[in-house]
Design an enzyme around this catalytic site. Structure first.
Site, short mmCIF file in Angstrom:
data_model
loop_
_atom_site.label_atom_id
_atom_site.label_comp_id
_atom_site.label_asym_id
_atom_site.label_seq_id
_atom_site.Cartn_x
_atom_site.Cartn_y
_atom_site.Cartn_z
N VAL A 66 20.95 -5.55 16.51
CA VAL A 66 21.39 -4.34 17.20
C VAL A 66 20.26 -3.32 17.27
N GLY A 67 19.03 -3.79 17.23
CA GLY A 67 17.88 -2.91 17.28
C GLY A 67 17.14 -2.91 15.94
N ARG A 68 15.97 -2.29 15.95
CA ARG A 68 15.15 -2.23 14.74
C ARG A 68 14.78 -0.78 14.46
N GLY B 215 0.82 -1.21 0.00
CA GLY B 215 0.00 0.00 0.00
C GLY B 215 0.86 1.25 0.00
N VAL C 291 17.31 -7.86 23.45
CA VAL C 291 16.23 -8.84 23.63
C VAL C 291 16.33 -9.99 22.63
N ILE C 292 16.53 -9.67 21.35
CA ILE C 292 16.60 -10.74 20.35
C ILE C 292 17.85 -11.59 20.56
N HIS D 95 -1.39 -20.59 47.72
CA HIS D 95 -0.17 -21.30 48.12
C HIS D 95 -0.24 -22.74 47.61
N ALA E 70 23.62 -7.75 22.60
CA ALA E 70 23.08 -8.59 23.67
C ALA E 70 21.80 -7.98 24.21
N GLU F 234 28.57 -7.18 22.63
CA GLU F 234 27.71 -6.04 22.97
C GLU F 234 28.57 -4.78 23.07
P1 FAD Z 1 4.79 -5.52 12.15
O1 FAD Z 1 4.45 -6.69 12.99
O2 FAD Z 1 6.16 -5.34 11.69
O3 FAD Z 1 3.79 -5.53 10.94
C1 FAD Z 1 3.87 -4.62 9.89
C2 FAD Z 1 3.27 -5.27 8.66
O4 FAD Z 1 3.10 -4.27 7.67
C3 FAD Z 1 4.17 -6.33 8.03
O5 FAD Z 1 3.40 -7.45 7.67
C4 FAD Z 1 4.72 -5.64 6.78
O6 FAD Z 1 5.01 -6.54 5.74
C5 FAD Z 1 3.54 -4.76 6.42
N1 FAD Z 1 3.85 -3.60 5.60
C6 FAD Z 1 4.84 -2.69 5.76
N2 FAD Z 1 4.74 -1.72 4.83
C7 FAD Z 1 3.67 -2.03 4.06
C8 FAD Z 1 3.07 -1.45 2.93
N3 FAD Z 1 3.53 -0.30 2.42
N4 FAD Z 1 2.00 -2.06 2.38
C9 FAD Z 1 1.50 -3.22 2.89
N5 FAD Z 1 2.03 -3.82 3.97
C10 FAD Z 1 3.10 -3.24 4.53
N6 FAD Z 1 7.23 -8.10 20.80
C11 FAD Z 1 6.57 -8.52 21.90
O7 FAD Z 1 5.73 -7.78 22.42
N7 FAD Z 1 6.81 -9.75 22.46
C12 FAD Z 1 7.72 -10.60 21.93
O8 FAD Z 1 7.91 -11.69 22.44
C13 FAD Z 1 8.43 -10.19 20.77
N8 FAD Z 1 9.33 -11.00 20.20
C14 FAD Z 1 9.98 -10.61 19.06
C15 FAD Z 1 10.92 -11.46 18.52
C16 FAD Z 1 11.61 -11.08 17.38
C17 FAD Z 1 12.63 -12.03 16.78
C18 FAD Z 1 11.31 -9.84 16.76
C19 FAD Z 1 12.01 -9.43 15.49
C20 FAD Z 1 10.38 -8.98 17.30
C21 FAD Z 1 9.71 -9.35 18.47
N9 FAD Z 1 8.78 -8.51 19.08
C22 FAD Z 1 8.14 -8.91 20.22
C23 FAD Z 1 8.45 -7.20 18.52
C24 FAD Z 1 7.14 -7.29 17.73
O9 FAD Z 1 7.28 -8.27 16.72
C25 FAD Z 1 6.80 -5.94 17.12
O10 FAD Z 1 6.79 -4.95 18.13
C26 FAD Z 1 5.43 -5.99 16.47
O11 FAD Z 1 5.38 -6.96 15.46
C27 FAD Z 1 5.08 -4.62 15.88
O12 FAD Z 1 3.83 -4.69 15.29
P2 FAD Z 1 3.43 -3.74 14.08
O13 FAD Z 1 2.03 -4.12 13.72
O14 FAD Z 1 3.72 -2.35 14.41
O15 FAD Z 1 4.43 -4.11 12.89
P1 NAD Z 2 17.60 -4.24 21.40
O1 NAD Z 2 17.49 -2.77 21.38
O2 NAD Z 2 16.82 -5.00 22.40
O3 NAD Z 2 19.12 -4.69 21.61
C1 NAD Z 2 20.12 -4.28 20.75
C2 NAD Z 2 21.44 -4.37 21.47
O4 NAD Z 2 22.46 -4.18 20.52
C3 NAD Z 2 21.61 -3.30 22.54
O5 NAD Z 2 22.07 -3.89 23.73
C4 NAD Z 2 22.63 -2.35 21.93
O6 NAD Z 2 23.44 -1.72 22.90
C5 NAD Z 2 23.44 -3.30 21.07
N1 NAD Z 2 24.14 -2.67 19.95
C6 NAD Z 2 23.72 -1.66 19.16
N2 NAD Z 2 24.62 -1.40 18.20
C7 NAD Z 2 25.63 -2.29 18.38
C8 NAD Z 2 26.84 -2.55 17.70
N3 NAD Z 2 27.21 -1.84 16.63
N4 NAD Z 2 27.65 -3.54 18.16
C9 NAD Z 2 27.30 -4.28 19.24
N5 NAD Z 2 26.15 -4.07 19.94
C10 NAD Z 2 25.32 -3.09 19.50
O7 NAD Z 2 17.28 -4.71 19.91
P2 NAD Z 2 16.99 -6.15 19.30
O8 NAD Z 2 17.45 -7.21 20.21
O9 NAD Z 2 17.49 -6.08 17.91
O10 NAD Z 2 15.42 -6.17 19.27
C11 NAD Z 2 14.70 -5.14 18.61
C12 NAD Z 2 13.44 -4.86 19.32
O11 NAD Z 2 12.48 -5.89 19.06
C13 NAD Z 2 13.54 -4.83 20.84
O12 NAD Z 2 13.99 -3.62 21.31
C14 NAD Z 2 12.13 -5.07 21.24
O13 NAD Z 2 11.44 -3.86 21.17
C15 NAD Z 2 11.62 -6.01 20.17
N6 NAD Z 2 11.66 -7.39 20.69
C16 NAD Z 2 10.92 -7.67 21.78
C17 NAD Z 2 10.95 -8.94 22.31
C18 NAD Z 2 10.14 -9.23 23.52
O14 NAD Z 2 9.27 -8.44 23.85
N7 NAD Z 2 10.38 -10.34 24.21
C19 NAD Z 2 11.74 -9.92 21.74
C20 NAD Z 2 12.51 -9.60 20.63
C21 NAD Z 2 12.45 -8.30 20.11
#
Ligand code: FAD
Ligand code: NAD
Length: 475
Positions: free
Chosen positions: A278-280, A122, A192-193, A452, A190, A212
């Site tokens: 290293v983050g998103r 979209g 969350v992922i 308990h 180091a 890290e």
């Molecule tokens: P997304 O889930 O990223 O969804 C966005 C959607 O939009 C995607 O399907 C994408 O393809 C689509 N899209 C993008 N642009 C367009 C476009 N122009 N047209 C049509 N479609 C489009 N969070 C938690 O709370 N608990 C967890 O345990 C957890 N674990 C995670 C583990 C990993 C490995 C990762 C990477 C993330 C994790 N997260 C977790 C984070 C969580 O996945 C995100 O915070 C969440 O998915 C965000 O939701 P969203 O709807 O904003 O985006």
């Molecule tokens: P994060 O922000 O949790 O961790 C990234 C780590 O990478 C940080 O500790 C940061 O200091 C380090 N870093 C950054 N640049 C670096 C570099 N150049 N070299 C070495 N270390 C570096 O990010 P993530 O683990 O990629 O996860 C992304 C996001 O996805 C999370 O912040 C969270 O919001 C979401 N997520 C959530 C869950 C959950 O809720 N259980 C699980 C997975 C992901």
């Protein structure tokens, strides 16, 4: 002629699909445009969370936990088994089956709620027109609506000189799909992922090294929790190297060579696979026409106000593509709030009570402020804590590691934060979220009857300990 809707949601992750369902419940003619395609090549709404995030990572965490317990912990229960083995293909197929079930469930929910689902990309044009390029065939469809919600999610951040190749140097997508257990796995970041996926492969036998950049481990969590967690992860074999800067990585002869710099100077490490986490960052590629009227912030997020309004009238944005924590539940609640605001209802999100969970073993969960944050803000607070080692259920279940720590206002006793390291922390935190949402005090939790023997008694004892009257520990 453009097809007219009350609401179009771009993005079908936990932000977008939940917003679409709530809008349909409120009587809006709703469309959801999502471009995610599953591993089987079929449309797979559910976004990062269902396809390559929350759900598949938890499926692998669960499989690897069973394997690890079988190998290391069941002996203490008198259970022994010969020839334990992990069949990675079966484990991955199980994970894919769960993903398929859930993404199929979203498709059914769209149908059940009469939401028009477009599988394609979209693009928001001027005047809330949305141009959809369908994934199947590339045909373009024009839609328009009174309101549009942008929920386009996020993508991994890439670091200089470390190129993803999808096989040796991977992001979360690759690390959820290794076809065998890498003998050695390097993880950059180091966070969350890194901790969750690093744990998966470590439990299955990989030698996992986390590199890290920061000098402190998991600074986002309360320091008492992150310190104890680091000790537990070290015992499990995770090699966490803080203050380590990766300069570059390259694949040579099926190995990844990583050049890094730490306090000892420059050095090199070699791994079978390298996960970069290293983050998103917000994903908005191709989403906004130059006339859409939607502005981005300096760091590329969609600019929104407290109630998720963008700079274009009738256009809202939620989830990972806007400010705030990148969490699925935050995205979903924002989606619900926006649908309700569009319907003229009052809606708000209390960002201070969004819980965080890291699904390691022990789990880490928290809500509210950390002790460091209270100190920095000059807030006068009291603390209470309780170790799981003194909780009967934790001992019976073989989960003595960790603690519950509670922070409450020194004067009013209102709970300001709760931090848990321990088994089922992900579930235990809910009670604390509810208490904080109702502006509860530690006294409130201390007076509630907890069953308990349960792990929740540790929350009760931590609440009692705020007033230095815990029963099963010294005060
Ligand atoms: P997304 O889930 O990223 O969804 C966005 C959607 O939009 C995607 O399907 C994408 O393809 C689509 N899209 C993008 N642009 C367009 C476009 N122009 N047209 C049509 N479609 C489009 N969070 C938690 O709370 N608990 C967890 O345990 C957890 N674990 C995670 C583990 C990993 C490995 C990762 C990477 C993330 C994790 N997260 C977790 C984070 C969580 O996945 C995100 O915070 C969440 O998915 C965000 O939701 P969203 O709807 O904003 O985006
Ligand atoms: P994060 O922000 O949790 O961790 C990234 C780590 O990478 C940080 O500790 C940061 O200091 C380090 N870093 C950054 N640049 C670096 C570099 N150049 N070299 C070495 N270390 C570096 O990010 P993530 O683990 O990629 O996860 C992304 C996001 O996805 C999370 O912040 C969270 O919001 C979401 N997520 C959530 C869950 C959950 O809720 N259980 C699980 C997975 C992901």
């Amino acid at each position: 002629m453009a097809e007219k809707f009350d609401l179009i949601v771009i993005g079908g992750g936990p932000g977008g699909y939940v917003a679409a369902i709530r809008a349909a419940q409120l009587g809006f003619k709703t469309a959801c445009v999502d471009m995610f395609t599953g591993k089987d090549g079929k449309p797979a709404p559910g976004g990062t969370c269902l396809n390559v995030g929350c759900i598949p990572s938890k499926a692998l965490l669960d499989s690897s936990k069973h394997y690890h317990h079988l190998q290391h912990d069941y002996g203490a229960h008198g259970i022994s088994m010969k020839d334990t083995a992990i069949d990675v293909a079966t484990m991955i197929a199980r994970k894919d089956g769960i993903v398929k079930k859930l993404t199929g469930g979203v498709t059914q929910l769209f149908k059940g709620n009469k939401i028009a689902y477009y599988h394609g990309k979209g693009r928001l044009m001027a005047g809330r027109q949305v141009q959809v390029t369908l994934s199947d065939g590339g045909e373009i469809q024009q839609l328009e609506a009174d309101n549009v919600i942008l929920a386009s999610g996020s993508v991994p951040i890439q670091i200089p000189n470390v190129e993803f190749d999808g096989k040796y140097i991977v992001d979360n997508v690759g690390a959820l799909d290794f076809d065998s257990v890498p003998a050695t796995l390097g993880v950059i970041g180091a966070g969350v992922i890194g901790l969750e996926l690093g744990s998966v492969w470590n439990r299955l036998g990989s030698e996992v090294t986390l590199l890290e950049a920061l000098p402190d481990f998991l600074p986002i969590a309360d320091r008492d929790v992150s310190k104890q967690a680091a000790r537990e992860f070290k015992k499990q074999g995770l090699d966490i190297r803080l203050g380590t800067l990766v300069k570059s990585a390259a694949v040579k002869k099926n190995k990844v060579i990583v050049n890094l710099e730490d306090k000892n100077g420059e050095s090199q490490l070699t791994f079978d696979r390298l996960l970069v986490c290293v983050g998103r960052k917000a994903y908005t590629e191709g989403l906004l026409d130059e006339d859409s009227g939607v502005q981005l912030t300096a760091n590329g997020q969609i600019q929104v106000d407290d109630q998720s309004r963008t700079t274009a009238p009738g256009v809202w944005a939620i989830g990972d593509c806007v400010r705030g924590p990148m969490l699925a539940h935050k995205a979903s609640e924002e989606g619900i709030a926006v649908a309700e605001l569009i319907a003229g209802k009052p809606a708000h999100i209390h960002f201070d009570t969004v819980p965080w969970v890291v699904y390691t073993e022990p789990e880490i969960a928290w809500v509210g402020k950390t002790e460091q944050e209270l100190k920095d803000a000059g807030v006068d607070y009291k603390t209470g804590s309780f170790p799981f080692a003194a909780n009967g259920r934790a001992l019976a279940g073989g989960n003595p590691a960790g603690l519950v720590k509670m922070l409450a206002d020194a004067e009013t006793d209102e709970i300001l934060g709760v931090h848990i390291l321990g088994a089922n922390a992900s579930e235990l935190i809910s009670e604390c979220v509810v208490a904080m949402e109702f502006q509860g005090s530690s006294e409130d939790l201390a007076r509630i009857v907890h069953a308990h023997p349960t792990l929740s008694e540790a929350v009760h004892e931590a609440a009692l300990h705020v007033d230095k009257r815990a029963i099963h520990r010294g005060n």
